[in-house]
Motif scaffolding. Sequence first.
Motif, mmCIF file in Angstrom:
data_model
loop_
_atom_site.group_PDB
_atom_site.id
_atom_site.type_symbol
_atom_site.label_atom_id
_atom_site.label_comp_id
_atom_site.label_asym_id
_atom_site.label_seq_id
_atom_site.Cartn_x
_atom_site.Cartn_y
_atom_site.Cartn_z
ATOM 1 N N GLU A 164 71.905 61.800 -1.151
ATOM 2 C CA GLU A 164 72.151 61.308 0.202
ATOM 3 C C GLU A 164 72.529 62.440 1.146
ATOM 4 O O GLU A 164 72.062 62.491 2.290
ATOM 5 N N ASP A 223 77.781 59.996 7.595
ATOM 6 C CA ASP A 223 76.904 61.086 7.128
ATOM 7 C C ASP A 223 76.444 62.012 8.236
ATOM 8 O O ASP A 223 76.104 63.166 7.969
ATOM 9 N N VAL A 230 73.679 57.106 5.996
ATOM 10 C CA VAL A 230 72.470 57.251 5.186
ATOM 11 C C VAL A 230 72.694 56.729 3.773
ATOM 12 O O VAL A 230 73.752 56.967 3.178
ATOM 13 N N LYS A 231 71.702 56.014 3.248
ATOM 14 C CA LYS A 231 71.676 55.610 1.849
ATOM 15 C C LYS A 231 70.313 55.980 1.273
ATOM 16 O O LYS A 231 69.298 55.890 1.966
ATOM 17 N N THR A 232 70.292 56.408 0.022
ATOM 18 C CA THR A 232 69.034 56.742 -0.647
ATOM 19 C C THR A 232 68.929 55.958 -1.955
ATOM 20 O O THR A 232 69.892 55.334 -2.406
ATOM 21 N N SER A 277 68.198 53.642 5.302
ATOM 22 C CA SER A 277 68.189 53.337 3.872
ATOM 23 C C SER A 277 66.786 52.895 3.478
ATOM 24 O O SER A 277 65.876 52.863 4.314
#
Length: 452
Positions: A24, A74, A92-94, A123
């Motif tokens: 991330e 983030d 942010v998300k991954t 995301s």
Amino acid sequence: MVEESWQQARLIPTSGISGAEEQERRAASAFLAVLPAVKEFGRSLLSSVGAPAGAIETYVEVPFKHGEKTWRPDGLIRVTRGKRAWVGLVEVKTGKNELTVEQVEAYLDVAREQGFDALITISNQIPPSPNQHPTAVDKRKLKKVTLHHWSWSSVVSKAILQKEYRGVSDPDQAWILGELIRYLEHPRSGALEFEDMGPDWVPIREQVSAHTLRVSDKGIPGVVARWDALLTFACLQLGRRLGTDVSLQLSRKEQADPTIRASALKASLVENGTLTGTLRIPGTVSDVVVTANLRESKVTCHLDIEAPRTGRASTRVNWLTRQLRDAPDSLRIEAFVQNQRGSTMADLLGKVREQPELLISDPKKEIRSFRIAHTVSMGSKRGRGRGAFIDSVLTAIDDFYEPVVQRLKAWVPSPPRLRSEQSLGADELETSALSSQDEPAAAPEAPARTPA
């Protein structure tokens, strides 16, 4: 020296990613760094969330005190134009990590306290509609701060459209944008494509097939939301290849209130076992309607096209088949006539090519439009790969677009022909009748009346 085994140096390497947190952090930093570096890309993305055109600055992991905790979103984006500054926080998300209501609402509170303008979340979640956020946050928190969401698929698609079709003026900036695209397309980046219909897909599909699905079944909302997410992903995928913005067509009411479409899809799934959506592709003769029939295990793509307004019925049928010369014989063609509901005649394209009369029920009735449909077997698996539902839908759209949609042109009437004097009859050229173009003085005098 064997150069084939050499690994080329990359601006944003995928090696060294040790876990979800590192994934991330690297994705957020790479993305935010490219925004100010590639001006056209940065402005294109940020204008969609209300930022002005101006100098872009980006920061990562900026700490803010809120309540008893220190929050670190983030990223932060600041756009300055003259004396005005627009600021947005970024979360942010991954991978399969999803946004949480608690975290999103906390960042909304931080943004409001700091006087910021927006919160942007990124995301792999694809919401059912563009104006809908993946999380159900308290709407009272959106009075002073706007909330926006980008899926990683949409970020990659917009980057490709900018680089390959709309253009980047500076060659170095174009290369930088290409490096971001290359990184985000790598599996290790955590920017994933749409790859799962969710845990409720298989049970709901089996209930539909068995005619046992009820409105009260809890799994329906999840399947309905995933269906629209799949269509949105299909729009992004097709748009990348076409170089244009393909969109899921929604009515104004559906855009304002997403629950309206969700309710309609829910009713259709329970009553008919079908899920439907409409794709709008700029420059095509008509929208493409995609229907998944879970009872029949079929996926169908179709469009409607107006027939020519002149000529015999057979001439109108031949006008269509000439445009479909490279299309598969298995396409289903329906003909609709004036002042009559529903199609009158239907048959496969292969047969219609040889016998146009198969679509003509009555030569005296005027054909007003045609419907062209392509049907394939539906995959059953919830994920991706062979035998998967997602791939069967994406393949059906691609197989319908190339030989059919992109080749069809709307009928255009021929311009009226100017008649020459040689083509006019003698009685048309010699006449003593008054014309609206004659001057008053040129009008013949009336004969004098003879006294009685």
